[in-house]
Design a protein around this motif. Structure first.
Motif, short mmCIF file in Angstrom:
data_model
loop_
_atom_site.label_atom_id
_atom_site.label_comp_id
_atom_site.label_asym_id
_atom_site.label_seq_id
_atom_site.Cartn_x
_atom_site.Cartn_y
_atom_site.Cartn_z
N ILE A 11 -9.43 -3.25 -23.37
CA ILE A 11 -9.96 -2.76 -24.60
C ILE A 11 -8.70 -1.54 -25.36
O ILE A 11 -8.67 -1.78 -26.43
CB ILE A 11 -11.05 -1.58 -24.53
N ALA A 40 -13.26 -8.72 -24.38
CA ALA A 40 -12.79 -7.73 -25.02
C ALA A 40 -12.09 -7.90 -26.46
O ALA A 40 -12.25 -6.98 -27.10
CB ALA A 40 -11.29 -7.13 -23.87
N CYS A 89 -16.33 0.97 -27.62
CA CYS A 89 -16.14 -0.60 -27.12
C CYS A 89 -16.01 -0.50 -25.57
O CYS A 89 -16.48 -1.67 -24.92
CB CYS A 89 -14.63 -1.25 -27.60
N GLN A 90 -15.56 0.60 -25.03
CA GLN A 90 -15.35 0.81 -23.58
C GLN A 90 -16.80 0.55 -23.03
O GLN A 90 -16.95 -0.12 -21.75
CB GLN A 90 -14.91 2.13 -23.26
#
Length: 421
Positions: free
Chosen positions: A214, A325, A364-365
């Protein structure tokens, strides 16, 4: 005289109109293109600030990973607390809060109750393994684990009653919106990010590899968009470009394959942690982390100086992580962008120079952490129930007397089978 003035003013009027029209045109051009980084006149200053803070974050992150599982877990907890604080403050109204003393404390009560429940479920067995040599601690911990769900439910009920008792006339709408907002944070943010801790204890690689991908995707999306971005990607994020998205995707997939090869060589990253200690690990890494040699096809070997390659099987799984990802996880960022637009804010906070708040870096993580956990449990963990897992269940579920009775019964059954054979 008036005609002269009018005639004299006409050219000036036309000049003013042309100037106004040119200003409008410039403004339109600015509004259409200034969002892209290639057209941002202050982009180099923001680039340096962002790069400086990124290097500090990567350095600190590397140190914490070196220290081990427990320290990484502590880092995740701290990040969750900062994220909760940023999101709690998003809908906070100072005037209403002054009329509701202790109402902020209620939000944190629900937060730490959720933390106790989630981490109690994830870390209970490892806590038992840690305190097994001490009989007193072992009995205390096993008792707490047995009643863990009841304790958490009681704490939640106490917060629920607390909320009802603090309801105030003319404040109902604000209080119920805060109540719903708190639970949304717990479900969408806290629960998703808690999967990170589950990944850590399965082996640091299952946390570090997805998190690194990421970061790599974010960095190269920014760099590719910075230098080559021309085509806007999505309206929710005006500075995102197709050039940045595609460049980051290619880089992330390649990095996933290479990083898995590097990380797969270290037992510190591949061994699961069965307790809450901090010592060095030694284990059989399993078939995923044992090198395999593959012969290259003829047309490829003709182009390259070598005829075969040596890889870890985990690298094939890493390609799936890289694809997710680069293609799916960015939608967590788009979701956050839409969320910020709904509340008319630029960032969730300002704790990280050039990046915004902690939540801005974790959008996003969170999506990636859930995927990594589900993928690992579905496609990596073997389905066979091992002796260690059976023993763990026995130690956790049965009191000492029943464990002794089970041991005696098992001994009798084995003796009978030996006599029969």
């Amino acid at each position: 005289m008036h005609k002269g003035i009018a005639a004299g003013d006409a050219p000036n009027t036309r000049v003013r109109h042309r100037k106004r029209n040119s200003d409008v045109g410039a403004g339109a051009g600015k509004s259409n293109g200034s969002h892209l980084l290639v057209n941002d006149t202050s982009k180099y200053k923001s680039f340096l600030v962002r790069a400086y803070s990124t290097l500090w974050m990567i350095g600190g992150f590397a140190l914490i990973v070196y220290l081990g599982h427990l320290y990484i877990t502590a880092m995740v907890v701290v990040i969750q607390i900062f994220m909760a604080r940023e999101l709690f403050n998003l809908l906070r109204k100072t005037h209403e809060d002054k009329q509701l003393p202790g109402f902020r404390l209620l939000n944190w009560h629900f937060f730490f109750t959720a933390m106790l429940f989630v981490y109690g479920r994830i870390l209970s067995q490892r806590l038992v393994n840690t305190v097994t040599p001490d009989k007193v601690l072992y009995r205390l911990v096993t008792s707490l684990i047995k009643y863990h769900m009841a304790i958490c439910y009681s704490l939640y009920l106490s917060g629920f009653v607390w909320f009802i008792l603090t309801l105030k006339k003319k404040m109902y709408k604000y209080q119920f919106s805060q109540y719903a907002w708190t639970h949304m944070i717990l479900i969408v943010v806290f629960t998703q990010s808690s999967f990170t801790v589950a990944n850590i204890f399965e082996g640091i690689i299952w946390f570090l590899l997805p998190a690194s991908l990421i970061v790599i995707n974010d960095i190269f999306a920014y760099i590719c968009g910075f230098f080559f971005g021309r085509t806007p990607l999505i309206k929710l994020s005006p500075k995102k470009t197709w050039e940045g998205f595609i460049g980051a995707s290619v880089t992330t997939v390649i990095s996933a394959f290479l990083l898995a090869n590097i990380m797969g060589r270290f037992l510190w990253l591949t061994c699961p942690r069965e307790d809450l200690s901090t010592g060095w690990l030694h284990c059989d890494p399993g078939p995923l982390f044992k090198q395999e040699t593959h012969a290259l096809p003829g047309w490829i070997s003709d182009l390259l100086p070598w005829k075969e390659i040596t890889i870890f099987p985990v690298q094939w799984h890493a390609l799936c992580f890289g694809l997710f990802a680069s293609i799916i996880a960015p939608f967590g960022g788009f979701f956050a962008s839409g969320f910020k637009r709904a509340f008319k804010i630029k960032d969730f906070g300002d704790s990280i120079p050039g990046h915004g708040g902690i939540t801005d870096r974790m959008d996003c993580q969170m999506v990636m952490a859930v995927f990594a956990y589900i993928y690992h449990q579905s496609f990596v963990v073997p389905e066979v129930l091992s002796v260690d897992k059976l023993l763990d269940q026995i130690i956790t579920s049965l009191p000492l007397e029943e464990q002794q009775a089970l041991f005696m019964k098992l001994g009798q059954m084995l003796q009978e089978k030996l006599i029969e054979s």
